[in-house]
Design an enzyme around this catalytic site. Structure first.
Site, mmCIF file in Angstrom:
data_model
loop_
_atom_site.group_PDB
_atom_site.id
_atom_site.type_symbol
_atom_site.label_atom_id
_atom_site.label_comp_id
_atom_site.label_asym_id
_atom_site.label_seq_id
_atom_site.Cartn_x
_atom_site.Cartn_y
_atom_site.Cartn_z
ATOM 1 C CG HIS A 1 -2.217 -0.770 0.971
ATOM 2 N ND1 HIS A 1 -2.698 -1.092 -0.285
ATOM 3 C CD2 HIS A 1 -3.126 -1.270 1.858
ATOM 4 C CE1 HIS A 1 -3.843 -1.745 -0.158
ATOM 5 N NE2 HIS A 1 -4.119 -1.874 1.122
ATOM 6 C CG HIS B 1 -8.110 1.041 1.845
ATOM 7 N ND1 HIS B 1 -8.773 0.519 2.929
ATOM 8 C CD2 HIS B 1 -7.249 0.087 1.425
ATOM 9 C CE1 HIS B 1 -8.313 -0.705 3.168
ATOM 10 N NE2 HIS B 1 -7.385 -0.992 2.263
ATOM 11 C CD GLU C 1 -8.620 -2.409 -0.726
ATOM 12 O OE1 GLU C 1 -7.418 -2.305 -1.082
ATOM 13 O OE2 GLU C 1 -8.989 -3.141 0.218
#
Length: 357
Positions: A111, A185, A322
């Site tokens: 991420h 997110h 996502e």
């Protein structure tokens, strides 16, 4: 179209306490749907939408304080990048050159790295046009930030329209050939009560394949059939039933934390990815995206998190959809490429459409 966009340093109903450089922006449409955004991580802080009886409730998880976003380990409501999800190992190769990227314990990048886009303070510019109103968030990621080559100039455009559509657009350009994989997110709970669980939500995912993962949650490279598995959401089903089934992939991830394949070759065309229904409220969420995959995460690792309005978030308080490219694409030649060549324009679009009835 009667949509108002205003900038705030606080929002009274959320009792937000913000650092001086952090701002909130409230966008409201003609139906009363209200989207509150922050330039901290380009976060969606709240999203009030109506149920079948016309009652508004906040359907996303979030925090009251900017400091909580900066200290957050769960990417709640924020933009994730420069590379969303995971890359195995600590090295990527671009144009026959190796680059060391930041990794977590276990030897994988996750991420965006140690300080990803979710913890950056974006420049923000409210706007209103014939398509709706919203905010453009801008951030310039320097060359070799978290190991990725090229200065990457990013725009994230959030638009709310009178059809109750929240549109997320990503635009970017890099000074060097690099890797880009971006996502939003947001954690959703369509009941409007995140103190409860999402178990009764009904999901339909327009996918015939999912990506199995190894113990580090990195895809193995297989595109597995969803048929006859707990990953078959080709018809509406809630997650509670699937989680009762004995399956190695669910055990590895403590629940659903997997990418579903929307297309094997990236077309960049807008397509229907997911529909979610919440029976008690009548709320419905339809997700459309130009991305080739959607990562379905059921909040498996949320635990004792102090969220907005003193509500504590725990396991399955919210779910994430996502939209993104396949995780670990640099290590799998048959996955759609996440390479962005120097000077090329990056573009991605996702629409979250809300309705009730």
């Amino acid at each position: 179209m009667d949509i108002k966009t205003t900038g705030h340093s606080s929002v009274a109903d959320e009792q937000a306490v913000l650092a001086p450089e952090v701002q909130l922006y409230s966008v409201e449409n003609a139906r009363g749907t209200r989207l509150t955004l922050s330039n901290c991580g380009a976060a969606v802080v709240s999203l009030y939408v109506a149920d079948a009886d016309g009652n508004l409730a906040d359907v996303v998880l979030g925090y009251d304080n900017a400091e909580d976003y900066l200290n957050d380990d769960y990417y709640i409501g924020t933009v994730v990048g420069r590379y969303a999800n995971r890359i195995a190992g600590d090295t990527i190769r671009i144009n026959d050159r190796s680059y060391k990227i930041s990794t977590r314990q276990g030897g994988y990048h996750q991420h965006g790295g140690v300080v990803g886009f979710n913890k950056k303070i974006f420049d923000a510019e409210p706007f209103s046009n014939e398509n709706g109103s919203g905010v453009v968030f801008r951030y310039t990621s320097p060359d070799l930030e978290e190991g990725f080559p090229g200065e990457f100039r990013l725009e994230v455009v959030y638009t709310l329209d009178d059809l109750d559509q929240w549109t997320v657009e990503y635009k970017g350009v890099s000074s060097k050939t690099t890797l880009v994989n971006l996502t939003q997110h947001a954690y959703f709970n369509l009941t409007g009560n995140p103190a409860g669980s999402i178990d009764d939500h009904e999901f339909r995912i327009f996918s015939q394949h999912y990506l199995p993962v190894n113990p580090q949650q990195v895809p193995t490279g297989e595109l597995a059939q969803v048929a006859d598995t707990p990953f078959d959401f080709t018809e509406f089903r809630n997650i509670a039933g699937g989680l009762l089934r004995d399956h190695e992939q669910l055990a590895l991830s403590n629940g659903y934390d997997h990418s579903f394949v929307l297309e094997k070759e990236h077309s960049a065309e807008l397509k229907h990815a997911v529909t979610v229904r919440e029976p008690a409220s009548g709320r419905r969420l339809d997700v459309y995206t130009t991305e080739p995959a959607v990562h379905f995460y059921t909040g498996n690792f949320l635990h004792d998190i102090k969220g907005k309005n003193k509500v504590v978030y725990n396991k399955r308080s919210g779910f994430c959809l996502e939209t993104q490219h396949f995780p670990d694409s640099p290590n799998h030649a048959h996955f759609p490429s996440t390479e962005l060549k120097a000077g090329e324009q990056f573009y991605s679009k996702t629409i979250y459409r809300f309705s009730a009835g």
